[in-house]
Design an enzyme around this catalytic site. Structure first.
Site, mmCIF file in Angstrom:
data_model
loop_
_atom_site.group_PDB
_atom_site.id
_atom_site.type_symbol
_atom_site.label_atom_id
_atom_site.label_comp_id
_atom_site.label_asym_id
_atom_site.label_seq_id
_atom_site.Cartn_x
_atom_site.Cartn_y
_atom_site.Cartn_z
ATOM 1 N N ASN A 1 0.840 -1.211 0.000
ATOM 2 C CA ASN A 1 0.000 0.000 0.000
ATOM 3 C C ASN A 1 0.866 1.249 0.000
ATOM 4 O OD1 ASN A 1 -3.079 -0.387 0.282
ATOM 5 N ND2 ASN A 1 -2.184 -2.027 1.517
ATOM 6 N N ARG B 1 3.790 0.013 26.025
ATOM 7 C CA ARG B 1 3.118 0.578 24.853
ATOM 8 C C ARG B 1 3.160 2.107 24.901
ATOM 9 N NH1 ARG B 1 0.043 -2.156 21.351
ATOM 10 N NH2 ARG B 1 -0.300 -4.051 22.510
ATOM 11 N N ARG C 1 0.417 -2.209 14.949
ATOM 12 C CA ARG C 1 0.485 -1.925 16.378
ATOM 13 C C ARG C 1 -0.836 -1.330 16.829
ATOM 14 N NH1 ARG C 1 3.901 -4.187 19.333
ATOM 15 N NH2 ARG C 1 3.821 -2.493 20.859
ATOM 16 N N LEU D 1 -2.566 1.333 18.897
ATOM 17 C CA LEU D 1 -2.071 2.626 19.373
ATOM 18 C C LEU D 1 -2.806 3.046 20.648
ATOM 19 C CD1 LEU D 1 -1.958 4.133 15.809
ATOM 20 C CD2 LEU D 1 0.043 3.633 17.248
ATOM 21 N N HIS E 1 -8.292 -1.138 6.107
ATOM 22 C CA HIS E 1 -8.569 -2.426 6.748
ATOM 23 C C HIS E 1 -9.162 -3.380 5.717
ATOM 24 C CE1 HIS E 1 -9.443 -5.199 9.995
ATOM 25 N NE2 HIS E 1 -10.611 -5.410 9.414
ATOM 26 N N GLU F 1 -11.249 3.332 19.083
ATOM 27 C CA GLU F 1 -11.836 2.003 18.936
ATOM 28 C C GLU F 1 -11.149 1.268 17.792
ATOM 29 O OE1 GLU F 1 -16.331 0.266 18.368
ATOM 30 O OE2 GLU F 1 -15.997 2.421 18.450
ATOM 31 N N LEU F 2 -10.572 0.122 18.063
ATOM 32 C CA LEU F 2 -9.795 -0.598 17.053
ATOM 33 C C LEU F 2 -10.656 -0.947 15.829
ATOM 34 C CD1 LEU F 2 -6.994 -1.908 16.484
ATOM 35 C CD2 LEU F 2 -7.977 -4.036 17.348
HETATM 36 C C1 GRF Z 1 -3.247 -4.639 4.082
HETATM 37 O O1 GRF Z 1 -4.037 -5.764 3.855
HETATM 38 C C2 GRF Z 1 -4.024 -3.599 4.828
HETATM 39 O O2 GRF Z 1 -5.384 -3.609 4.535
HETATM 40 C C3 GRF Z 1 -3.793 -4.019 6.268
HETATM 41 O O3 GRF Z 1 -2.466 -4.462 6.308
HETATM 42 C C4 GRF Z 1 -2.083 -4.944 5.026
HETATM 43 C C5 GRF Z 1 -0.829 -4.233 4.634
HETATM 44 O O4 GRF Z 1 -0.258 -4.744 3.472
HETATM 45 N N1 GRF Z 1 -4.054 -2.920 7.174
HETATM 46 P P1 GRF Z 1 0.990 -4.020 2.787
HETATM 47 O O5 GRF Z 1 2.110 -3.994 3.802
HETATM 48 O O6 GRF Z 1 0.551 -2.656 2.395
HETATM 49 O O7 GRF Z 1 1.329 -4.874 1.618
#
Ligand code: GRF
Length: 223
Positions: free
Chosen positions: A21, A72, A98, A100, A116, A150-151
């Site tokens: 990403n 933490r 992590r 937070l 997510h 909230e996670l």
């Molecule tokens: C992705 O699936 C994202 O949705 C989640 O963690 C993963 C990260 O993947 N939060 P990358 O490190 O970006 O390949």
């Protein structure tokens, strides 16, 4: 709207792993006309590939290794101090593994995004692809949301769907979802940098209107 380079929104990205990403964000923000720039990439895991990706792109990196901190709170305090040096307008979590602390989250309230791999509010937490398969979901996908205490529970911004096919495995589903992530995250980051996306209290506002539900981007989204 910010006009000159000096006024461009400053983005800090946090990642823990492979950083695919992050790579999508780098490519988008480095293309002509993107209204923001990544000023630093932070990581909590020495040797994470995300750091290499940032270095290859000529972006400053920093490491705050969580294993070096006994609590933490101490880790988050150090992380926050390090991030603050870059004066970010936006903090982007891109696979930052992590949890937070509330103090940290409050410090970046209204300016921290997360991605997510599920259609939230379904499947918060881990193993989202397998859980969606186990439940026989016909649709699965990805969500970008503002981060709150909230996670995986912060206000939703946008989602992209994938269909779950009979032959799908957790791995194939992850791959399909990942492809959508790489399209969706840069779009949402762009909206934020353009000033179109805001969080007021717990309410997302898009183009100055309250967002009643996550924006659903089409499955065939390709730009
Ligand atoms: C992705 O699936 C994202 O949705 C989640 O963690 C993963 C990260 O993947 N939060 P990358 O490190 O970006 O390949």
């Amino acid at each position: 709207m910010m006009s000159s380079d000096a006024m461009e929104p400053r983005i800090v990205v946090l990642a823990s792993g492979s950083g695919s990403n992050l790579q999508a964000l780098i490519e988008n923000t480095q293309s002509v006309g993107f209204p923001g720039r990544i000023v630093a990439v932070g990581c909590n895991r020495p040797g994470a590939f995300a750091l290499e990706r940032a270095e290859q792109a000529g972006i400053e990196t920093f490491l705050v290794d969580h294993q070096q901190y006994s609590s933490r709170e101490d880790f988050d305090r150090q992380l926050r101090q390090t991030i603050d040096r870059y004066s970010p307008d936006l903090l982007v979590l891109a696979g930052f593994m992590r949890i937070l602390t509330p103090d940290f989250v409050r410090a970046f309230h209204c300016r921290m995004l997360n991605i997510h791999p599920s259609l939230l509010p379904k499947y918060r937490g881990l193993n989202t692809h397998q859980r969606a398969l186990d439940d026989g979901e016909p649709l699965h996908g990805v969500t970008v949301h503002f981060v709150t205490e909230e996670l995986d529970g912060g206000p939703l911004i946008a989602q992209a769907e994938v269909s779950v096919d009979p032959q799908d495995t957790a791995a194939s589903l992850a791959e399909k979802v990942r492809a959508k992530e790489h399209l969706l995250y840069p779009i949402v980051v762009r909206w934020f940098c353009e000033g179109r996306l805001k969080l007021a209290g717990n309410q997302v506002r898009f183009d100055d209107l309250p967002l009643r539900e996550a924006l659903r981007l089409p499955v065939d989204l390709n730009s």
